[in-house]
Write a protein that holds these residues in place. Structure first.
Motif: not given
Length: 325
Positions: A77, A100, A104, A108-109
């Motif tokens: 990321s 996570r 994000e 990033s997804q």
């Protein structure tokens, strides 16, 4: 004073902690978490992305995609953000919330797999999803950390030489086994070195990397539900398997002395101390690789309710955190 223009250009590679004062056994811990990605995975991510660029696999329209339990996803990321690529990380429900959110935040997804494959577990389900994405759209570029030679080459070129510079009389090296990229890169380097070095792989109980039955594993990072393609056991002298309860105790014991490390590090240190105790390792020059720091585990390993709900009431008993190994 280092001055950088992209985050992947900074990585502290020469910091070691002597754990003898905590565990009563000399073990030098190579700390790999002091970079903007927060883990050793920055090295593999950089190597794999640069190799893909050299090979012409990445274009401005490419979407990087990778299966990761967390740390490699953060590293990719960060690099994707710095280089202007899009990145999709396929992870699973064991991935820490902080990890996570970090991916994000970097743009990033994140796709979360919630159901494991009946045979190959969460890892198999993640890889199946990545393959389906790549089949659906040729813009997706899968680096495939599990089989990419750049994963191990990064550690052959950087991690192992850094250890060799600081410890020319090295006797034994402890390396955690996940994708086995770090393990294989270091093992190949020291196989060619001027003196024999014992390579001890540290794995999680419930992992099938070195054989045995698959079992529940709730701490992301080390271990696998299928044999890693990069693994060549001829380079490994011994294997130590660590139960997750011992990982947690070791993390908390280090934290009681001011060192907040991640789950992979707790596993490696626990395994190393077990091996050194059984082998009567006093007098040996021993090094272990600490892949990560502990901030991303505050809601899991360092959260009392999480630990007690998944394991038992006595995992964090004060006597187990202060007694000699």
């Amino acid at each position: 004073m280092p001055v950088i223009s992209v985050p992947q250009d900074f990585n502290e590679d020469d910091l070691f902690v002597d754990l003898e004062g905590i565990f009563g056994q000399s073990l030098f811990l190579k700390c790999e978490g002091f970079n903007f990605a927060g883990s050793i995975k920055l090295k593999a991510a950089t190597e794999m992305v640069e190799a893909a660029e050299r090979d012409g696999l990445l274009t401005p329209d490419s979407v990087l995609v990778e299966s990761s339990s967390g740390n490699l996803g953060v590293a990719l990321s960060m690099i994707a953000a710095a280089k202007g690529y899009r990145f999709l990380c396929v992870t699973d429900s064991r991935c820490n919330l902080a990890t996570r959110l970090m991916m994000e935040s970097l743009g990033s997804q994140v796709h979360l797999i919630t159901e494991p494959d009946p045979v190959s577990g969460f890892l198999g389900a993640r890889i199946d999803h990545v393959r389906a994405l790549c089949a659906s759209d040729d813009r997706y570029v899968w680096l495939n950390q599990y089989a990419n030679p750049g994963n191990s080459m990064a550690h052959y070129r950087r991690t192992a030489p850094a250890i060799a510079r600081q410890f020319p009389e090295l006797d034994v090296l402890f390396v955690g086994a996940g994708t086995t990229g770090t393990l294989m890169g270091c093992a190949r380097y020291f196989r060619e070195w001027h003196r024999p070095v014992r390579i001890v792989a540290v794995d999680s109980v419930g992992s099938v990397t070195f054989g045995g039955a698959a079992g529940r594993r709730m701490i992301p990072g080390l271990g696998a539900s299928r044999r890693p393609p990069l693994l060549d056991e001829s380079y490994v002298d011994d294997v130590v398997r660590v139960a997750e309860t011992d990982t947690i105790r070791t993390c908390h014991r280090l934290a009681r002395r001011g060192f907040l490390f991640g789950g992979s590090t707790g596993t490696v240190v626990s395994g190393a101390m077990d091996w050194l105790g059984r082998e009567k390792g006093r007098g040996l020059t021993a090094v272990a690789i600490a892949p990560d720091l502990g901030e991303r585990y505050l809601e899991t390993i360092y959260q009392t309710n999480w630990v007690q709900d998944l394991y038992s009431e006595d995992v964090l008993d004060s006597k187990t955190l202060t007694s000699a190994p």
